[in-house]
Design a protein around this motif. Structure first.
Motif, PDB file in Angstrom:
ATOM      1  N   GLN A  61       0.829  -1.206   0.000  1.00 53.96           N
ATOM      2  CA  GLN A  61       0.000   0.000   0.000  1.00 53.96           C
ATOM      3  C   GLN A  61       0.860   1.251   0.000  1.00 53.96           C
ATOM      4  O   GLN A  61       0.410   2.307   0.417  1.00 53.96           O
ATOM      5  CB  GLN A  61      -0.878   0.047   1.257  1.00 53.96           C
ATOM      6  CG  GLN A  61      -1.623  -1.204   1.569  1.00 53.96           C
ATOM      7  CD  GLN A  61      -2.446  -1.026   2.828  1.00 53.96           C
ATOM      8  OE1 GLN A  61      -3.356  -0.220   2.844  1.00 53.96           O
ATOM      9  NE2 GLN A  61      -2.122  -1.761   3.861  1.00 53.96           N
ATOM     10  N   GLU A  62       2.106   1.107  -0.429  1.00 54.26           N
ATOM     11  CA  GLU A  62       3.063   2.202  -0.312  1.00 54.26           C
ATOM     12  C   GLU A  62       2.763   3.411  -1.195  1.00 54.26           C
ATOM     13  O   GLU A  62       3.112   4.516  -0.860  1.00 54.26           O
ATOM     14  CB  GLU A  62       4.478   1.690  -0.620  1.00 54.26           C
ATOM     15  CG  GLU A  62       4.954   0.624   0.342  1.00 54.26           C
ATOM     16  CD  GLU A  62       5.014   1.129   1.784  1.00 54.26           C
ATOM     17  OE1 GLU A  62       5.461   2.261   2.015  1.00 54.26           O
ATOM     18  OE2 GLU A  62       4.583   0.376   2.671  1.00 54.26           O
ATOM     19  N   VAL A  80      -5.413 -12.579  -9.945  1.00 57.38           N
ATOM     20  CA  VAL A  80      -6.142 -11.409 -10.400  1.00 57.38           C
ATOM     21  C   VAL A  80      -5.264 -10.683 -11.412  1.00 57.38           C
ATOM     22  O   VAL A  80      -4.100 -10.370 -11.134  1.00 57.38           O
ATOM     23  CB  VAL A  80      -6.493 -10.470  -9.222  1.00 57.38           C
ATOM     24  CG1 VAL A  80      -7.141  -9.195  -9.711  1.00 57.38           C
ATOM     25  CG2 VAL A  80      -7.415 -11.183  -8.245  1.00 57.38           C
ATOM     26  N   SER A  81      -5.820 -10.422 -12.576  1.00 56.40           N
ATOM     27  CA  SER A  81      -5.079  -9.744 -13.633  1.00 56.40           C
ATOM     28  C   SER A  81      -4.642  -8.368 -13.161  1.00 56.40           C
ATOM     29  O   SER A  81      -5.439  -7.590 -12.644  1.00 56.40           O
ATOM     30  CB  SER A  81      -5.966  -9.615 -14.874  1.00 56.40           C
ATOM     31  OG  SER A  81      -5.273  -8.950 -15.895  1.00 56.40           O
ATOM     32  N   GLY A  82      -3.359  -8.067 -13.323  1.00 56.37           N
ATOM     33  CA  GLY A  82      -2.825  -6.778 -12.906  1.00 56.37           C
ATOM     34  C   GLY A  82      -2.292  -6.793 -11.485  1.00 56.37           C
ATOM     35  O   GLY A  82      -1.685  -5.836 -11.042  1.00 56.37           O
ATOM     36  N   ALA A  83      -2.532  -7.875 -10.749  1.00 55.76           N
ATOM     37  CA  ALA A  83      -2.055  -7.996  -9.370  1.00 55.76           C
ATOM     38  C   ALA A  83      -1.411  -9.368  -9.174  1.00 55.76           C
ATOM     39  O   ALA A  83      -1.701 -10.077  -8.223  1.00 55.76           O
ATOM     40  CB  ALA A  83      -3.204  -7.792  -8.400  1.00 55.76           C
ATOM     41  N   GLN A 108      -2.300   0.989  -3.898  1.00 55.78           N
ATOM     42  CA  GLN A 108      -3.607   1.095  -3.239  1.00 55.78           C
ATOM     43  C   GLN A 108      -4.738   0.834  -4.224  1.00 55.78           C
ATOM     44  O   GLN A 108      -5.700   0.134  -3.909  1.00 55.78           O
ATOM     45  CB  GLN A 108      -3.764   2.467  -2.592  1.00 55.78           C
ATOM     46  CG  GLN A 108      -2.813   2.689  -1.435  1.00 55.78           C
ATOM     47  CD  GLN A 108      -2.774   4.130  -0.972  1.00 55.78           C
ATOM     48  OE1 GLN A 108      -3.549   4.968  -1.432  1.00 55.78           O
ATOM     49  NE2 GLN A 108      -1.860   4.432  -0.062  1.00 55.78           N
ATOM     50  N   GLN A 109      -4.609   1.380  -5.423  1.00 57.98           N
ATOM     51  CA  GLN A 109      -5.639   1.198  -6.451  1.00 57.98           C
ATOM     52  C   GLN A 109      -5.740  -0.274  -6.863  1.00 57.98           C
ATOM     53  O   GLN A 109      -6.839  -0.830  -6.946  1.00 57.98           O
ATOM     54  CB  GLN A 109      -5.312   2.066  -7.665  1.00 57.98           C
ATOM     55  CG  GLN A 109      -6.296   1.916  -8.803  1.00 57.98           C
ATOM     56  CD  GLN A 109      -5.852   2.673 -10.051  1.00 57.98           C
ATOM     57  OE1 GLN A 109      -4.703   3.045 -10.186  1.00 57.98           O
ATOM     58  NE2 GLN A 109      -6.783   2.904 -10.954  1.00 57.98           N
ATOM     59  N   ILE A 110      -4.600  -0.883  -7.128  1.00 52.57           N
ATOM     60  CA  ILE A 110      -4.598  -2.287  -7.562  1.00 52.57           C
ATOM     61  C   ILE A 110      -5.168  -3.184  -6.471  1.00 52.57           C
ATOM     62  O   ILE A 110      -6.035  -4.019  -6.721  1.00 52.57           O
ATOM     63  CB  ILE A 110      -3.165  -2.731  -7.939  1.00 52.57           C
ATOM     64  CG1 ILE A 110      -2.731  -2.054  -9.235  1.00 52.57           C
ATOM     65  CG2 ILE A 110      -3.069  -4.249  -8.065  1.00 52.57           C
ATOM     66  CD1 ILE A 110      -1.266  -2.228  -9.565  1.00 52.57           C
ATOM     67  N   ASN A 111      -4.696  -3.006  -5.247  1.00 48.18           N
ATOM     68  CA  ASN A 111      -5.088  -3.910  -4.177  1.00 48.18           C
ATOM     69  C   ASN A 111      -6.487  -3.638  -3.643  1.00 48.18           C
ATOM     70  O   ASN A 111      -7.108  -4.537  -3.078  1.00 48.18           O
ATOM     71  CB  ASN A 111      -4.039  -3.896  -3.072  1.00 48.18           C
ATOM     72  CG  ASN A 111      -2.757  -4.537  -3.545  1.00 48.18           C
ATOM     73  OD1 ASN A 111      -2.787  -5.547  -4.249  1.00 48.18           O
ATOM     74  ND2 ASN A 111      -1.628  -3.962  -3.212  1.00 48.18           N
ATOM     75  N   ALA A 112      -7.010  -2.431  -3.844  1.00 47.30           N
ATOM     76  CA  ALA A 112      -8.405  -2.169  -3.467  1.00 47.30           C
ATOM     77  C   ALA A 112      -9.344  -3.029  -4.308  1.00 47.30           C
ATOM     78  O   ALA A 112     -10.427  -3.411  -3.867  1.00 47.30           O
ATOM     79  CB  ALA A 112      -8.732  -0.686  -3.654  1.00 47.30           C
TER      80      ALA A 112
END
Length: 161
Positions: free
Chosen positions: A107-108, A138-141, A113-117
């Protein structure tokens, strides 16, 4: 002369086809780099990144004493990823996975934050549906998904199943 012109388009088609096939073989033979996975195995024990209280072993073993009610809370190992540690806490009720909470994840910066939300709730839904750590990435993460999966698996392994 007329027959040579006829052969050239076929020769070009054959060369273009061979080049395309060769290119596809080369592309498919590429392996994703495994540097983060190698680093994860050696960096499992230190997880300094602002997670001293959740990563404590007492949390996982303290929740295990509630087995008289059939509910156990188990904390998975922190998994170091390229973008930071990922750690989850799983709740088992009568042997069934009833809750999974990501207690540490990257979350740095605003992008993390956007990806992990988006990714963390999706990973939680997948885990509860699958009732295991056998969940899709998850695509992108990709790194968060891998860390989540490995931490959840370590929590489930500590439960004995």
């Amino acid at each position: 002369m007329h027959t040579l012109r006829k052969n050239r388009p076929l020769r070009r088609i054959a060369l273009a086809s061979a080049a395309t096939v060769s290119g596809m073989v080369l592309l498919l033979s590429l392996k994703p780099h495994t540097t983060p996975a190698v680093a994860i195995g050696s960096a499992n024990s230190p997880a300094p990144s602002g997670s001293p209280s959740p990563s404590g072993g007492a949390t996982g073993s303290g929740g295990s004493s509630g087995s008289a009610t059939g509910t156990r809370t188990l904390t998975g190992d922190p998994v170091q990823t390229r973008y930071g540690p990922v750690q989850v806490r799983a709740t088992l009720t009568n042997g069934k996975l009833t809750d999974v909470t990501a207690i540490t994840y990257p979350q740095e910066n605003p992008r993390d934050q956007q990806i992990n939300a988006y990714a963390v709730p999706q990973l939680t839904r997948e885990a509860l549906t699958a009732q295991s750590a056998d969940i899709d990435t998850v695509s992108g993460a990709t790194y968060t998904s891998d860390g989540y999966r490995r931490s959840l698996q370590s929590a489930l392994d500590s439960a004995g199943g």
